[in-house]
Design a protein around this motif. Structure first.
Motif, PDB file in Angstrom:
ATOM      1  N   ASP A  53      45.143  42.094  31.569  1.00  0.00           N
ATOM      2  CA  ASP A  53      44.785  41.987  30.159  1.00  0.00           C
ATOM      3  C   ASP A  53      46.036  41.698  29.334  1.00  0.00           C
ATOM      4  OD1 ASP A  53      46.172  44.387  29.825  1.00  0.00           O
ATOM      5  OD2 ASP A  53      44.378  45.619  29.600  1.00  0.00           O
ATOM      6  N   ASP A  54      45.956  41.843  28.022  1.00  0.00           N
ATOM      7  CA  ASP A  54      47.077  41.454  27.153  1.00  0.00           C
ATOM      8  C   ASP A  54      47.949  42.637  26.740  1.00  0.00           C
ATOM      9  OD1 ASP A  54      45.226  42.703  25.559  1.00  0.00           O
ATOM     10  OD2 ASP A  54      45.260  41.213  23.955  1.00  0.00           O
ATOM     11  N   SER A  55      47.819  43.780  27.424  1.00  0.00           N
ATOM     12  CA  SER A  55      48.528  44.985  26.979  1.00  0.00           C
ATOM     13  C   SER A  55      50.021  44.945  27.270  1.00  0.00           C
ATOM     14  CB  SER A  55      47.920  46.222  27.643  1.00  0.00           C
ATOM     15  OG  SER A  55      48.116  46.187  29.053  1.00  0.00           O
ATOM     16  N   GLY A  56      50.426  44.315  28.380  1.00  0.00           N
ATOM     17  CA  GLY A  56      51.823  44.337  28.791  1.00  0.00           C
ATOM     18  C   GLY A  56      52.216  45.581  29.571  1.00  0.00           C
ATOM     19  N   HIS A  57      51.284  46.533  29.710  1.00  0.00           N
ATOM     20  CA  HIS A  57      51.525  47.779  30.446  1.00  0.00           C
ATOM     21  C   HIS A  57      50.482  47.872  31.558  1.00  0.00           C
ATOM     22  CE1 HIS A  57      54.384  49.817  27.608  1.00  0.00           C
ATOM     23  NE2 HIS A  57      53.963  48.797  26.887  1.00  0.00           N
ATOM     24  N   TYR A  58      50.927  47.786  32.810  1.00  0.00           N
ATOM     25  CA  TYR A  58      49.980  47.688  33.914  1.00  0.00           C
ATOM     26  C   TYR A  58      50.362  48.632  35.057  1.00  0.00           C
ATOM     27  CZ  TYR A  58      49.684  43.263  31.389  1.00  0.00           C
ATOM     28  OH  TYR A  58      49.602  42.312  30.408  1.00  0.00           O
ATOM     29  N   GLY A  66      40.472  42.057  25.008  1.00  0.00           N
ATOM     30  CA  GLY A  66      40.201  43.492  25.012  1.00  0.00           C
ATOM     31  C   GLY A  66      39.613  43.887  26.352  1.00  0.00           C
ATOM     32  N   PHE A  67      39.976  45.083  26.829  1.00  0.00           N
ATOM     33  CA  PHE A  67      39.475  45.562  28.116  1.00  0.00           C
ATOM     34  C   PHE A  67      39.455  47.079  28.104  1.00  0.00           C
ATOM     35  CE2 PHE A  67      40.473  46.760  32.642  1.00  0.00           C
ATOM     36  CZ  PHE A  67      39.201  46.485  33.136  1.00  0.00           C
ATOM     37  N   LYS A  68      38.276  47.642  28.387  1.00  0.00           N
ATOM     38  CA  LYS A  68      38.130  49.090  28.503  1.00  0.00           C
ATOM     39  C   LYS A  68      37.292  49.384  29.744  1.00  0.00           C
ATOM     40  CE  LYS A  68      36.242  49.936  24.495  1.00  0.00           C
ATOM     41  NZ  LYS A  68      35.684  50.713  23.352  1.00  0.00           N
ATOM     42  N   LYS A  69      37.541  50.534  30.328  1.00  0.00           N
ATOM     43  CA  LYS A  69      36.752  50.917  31.496  1.00  0.00           C
ATOM     44  C   LYS A  69      36.585  52.428  31.525  1.00  0.00           C
ATOM     45  CE  LYS A  69      40.627  51.476  34.679  1.00  0.00           C
ATOM     46  NZ  LYS A  69      41.242  51.094  35.945  1.00  0.00           N
ATOM     47  N   GLY A  89      44.897  47.998  33.272  1.00  0.00           N
ATOM     48  CA  GLY A  89      45.158  46.674  32.718  1.00  0.00           C
ATOM     49  C   GLY A  89      44.817  45.534  33.656  1.00  0.00           C
ATOM     50  N   VAL A  90      44.201  45.830  34.789  1.00  0.00           N
ATOM     51  CA  VAL A  90      43.829  44.823  35.780  1.00  0.00           C
ATOM     52  C   VAL A  90      42.346  44.506  35.600  1.00  0.00           C
ATOM     53  CG1 VAL A  90      43.620  44.302  38.240  1.00  0.00           C
ATOM     54  CG2 VAL A  90      45.588  45.605  37.385  1.00  0.00           C
ATOM     55  N   VAL A  91      42.006  43.225  35.386  1.00  0.00           N
ATOM     56  CA  VAL A  91      40.624  42.849  35.069  1.00  0.00           C
ATOM     57  C   VAL A  91      39.932  42.116  36.212  1.00  0.00           C
ATOM     58  CG1 VAL A  91      41.101  42.765  32.605  1.00  0.00           C
ATOM     59  CG2 VAL A  91      41.328  40.680  33.960  1.00  0.00           C
ATOM     60  N   GLY A  92      40.667  41.687  37.232  1.00  0.00           N
ATOM     61  CA  GLY A  92      40.030  40.986  38.333  1.00  0.00           C
ATOM     62  C   GLY A  92      41.034  40.270  39.209  1.00  0.00           C
ATOM     63  N   TYR A  93      40.513  39.403  40.059  1.00  0.00           N
ATOM     64  CA  TYR A  93      41.377  38.622  40.936  1.00  0.00           C
ATOM     65  C   TYR A  93      40.615  37.401  41.418  1.00  0.00           C
ATOM     66  CZ  TYR A  93      38.722  40.265  44.977  1.00  0.00           C
ATOM     67  OH  TYR A  93      37.707  40.512  45.869  1.00  0.00           O
ATOM     68  N   ARG A  94      41.352  36.473  42.017  1.00  0.00           N
ATOM     69  CA  ARG A  94      40.753  35.259  42.565  1.00  0.00           C
ATOM     70  C   ARG A  94      41.613  34.791  43.737  1.00  0.00           C
ATOM     71  NH1 ARG A  94      40.002  29.515  39.330  1.00  0.00           N
ATOM     72  NH2 ARG A  94      38.569  28.523  40.802  1.00  0.00           N
ATOM     73  N   ILE A  95      40.971  34.309  44.796  1.00  0.00           N
ATOM     74  CA  ILE A  95      41.675  33.764  45.951  1.00  0.00           C
ATOM     75  C   ILE A  95      41.760  32.251  45.791  1.00  0.00           C
ATOM     76  CG2 ILE A  95      41.752  33.586  48.453  1.00  0.00           C
ATOM     77  CD1 ILE A  95      42.016  36.436  47.422  1.00  0.00           C
TER      78      ILE A  95
END
Length: 277
Positions: free
Chosen positions: A185-190, A212-215, A169-175
């Motif tokens: 993402d919008d799942s609520g389960h990470y 939506g996010f799939k990998k 459920g993790v799609v990225g990051y930013r500093i």
């Protein structure tokens, strides 16, 4: 409490209350209100930043005073982000030329920050999620559960980078300001795991929501949507992944090193697929 009980019973959200009006003249944390407060069995959600009344001395002048809300927004962003960009005013701000120009100044400043526009009801959902989000250590990482409304976690940069393969459920990051903001993402389960190695792919920023996010081991797929009457734009980092973008409108693509920027002219939805060797 009685009023909040009625609102909760109707399935509506409440926002208002204590003022956040920290400024150069009053640079104190006590001028920052909490996100919400208890009222019996219910929660009253405070406005994130006060309206133009405080900046114009209860509408007695100066009528350009709402320009100073930018001071508040800057001081609740640095040295750490405490509040969102929150522009709150009454219709009578249209009565005076000075107050209209103040609004133009504030909106121009805000839009240059590439914010994610959202309705106040969505902010209320985030405030409620802030109370109910649960976190637990597990397997060297973190399990996080909420209703999917809080999409960002701030973590110490010293923890490393999100491990995009091990995480869920993790799609990225930013500093930002020396702090690391992890995007969900919008799942609520990470599940959030970290690595000392930068990921080969990540979402850096977007003014749309992840719908939506799939990998898999060799690909990442994202559905991004801007619901709020503004064209979509987003940035990705890709070191070794081929990027393919389809959208509901024309867009411009630019690249700087391993960072890809996509700016839509009119469309608000994009499907992104990153194929990694």
């Amino acid at each position: 409490e009685r009023a909040l009980k009625m609102i909760y019973g109707l399935g509506m959200y409440n926002v208002n209350g204590n003022n956040t009006s920290i400024s150069v003249r009053h640079p104190f944390l006590k001028s920052i209100a909490p996100m919400e407060r208890n009222k019996g069995r219910y929660f009253q959600i405070n406005a994130a930043v006060t309206n133009e009344d405080i900046y114009t001395n209860l509408w007695t002048g100066p009528y350009w005073g709402f320009r100073n809300v930018v001071q508040t927004l800057k001081m609740t962003e640095n040295p750490r982000r405490i509040k969102p960009i929150y522009i709150y005013y009454h219709w009578y701000s249209g009565q005076k030329i000075a107050s209209v120009r103040a609004l133009e100044f504030v909106y121009d400043w805000a839009l240059r920050r590439h914010p994610i526009p959202e309705f106040v009801s969505q902010y209320a959902k985030k405030a409620l999620d802030f109370r109910s989000t649960a976190m637990a250590r597990a397997g060297g990482g973190w399990i996080i559960r909420n209703s999917g409304n809080i999409r960002t976690l701030r973590v110490p940069e010293s923890w490393g980078y999100p491990d995009m393969q091990k995480s869920s459920g993790v799609v990225g990051y930013r500093i930002i300001n020396g702090r690391e903001y992890v995007s969900l993402d919008d799942s609520g389960h990470y599940y959030l795991a970290f690595s000392r190695k930068k990921p080969s792919f990540r979402l850096i920023e977007s003014n749309g929501m992840v719908r939506g996010f799939k990998k898999s081991k060799k690909s990442y797929e994202l559905l991004l949507k801007s619901d709020y009457y503004v064209p979509l734009h987003f940035s990705l980092q890709s070191d070794s992944c081929g990027i393919r973008v389809k959208g509901d409108g024309a867009f411009r693509e630019s690249r700087r090193g391993n960072v890809f920027n996509f700016k839509f002219i009119s469309g608000r939805t994009a499907y992104v697929k990153a194929s990694c060797g």
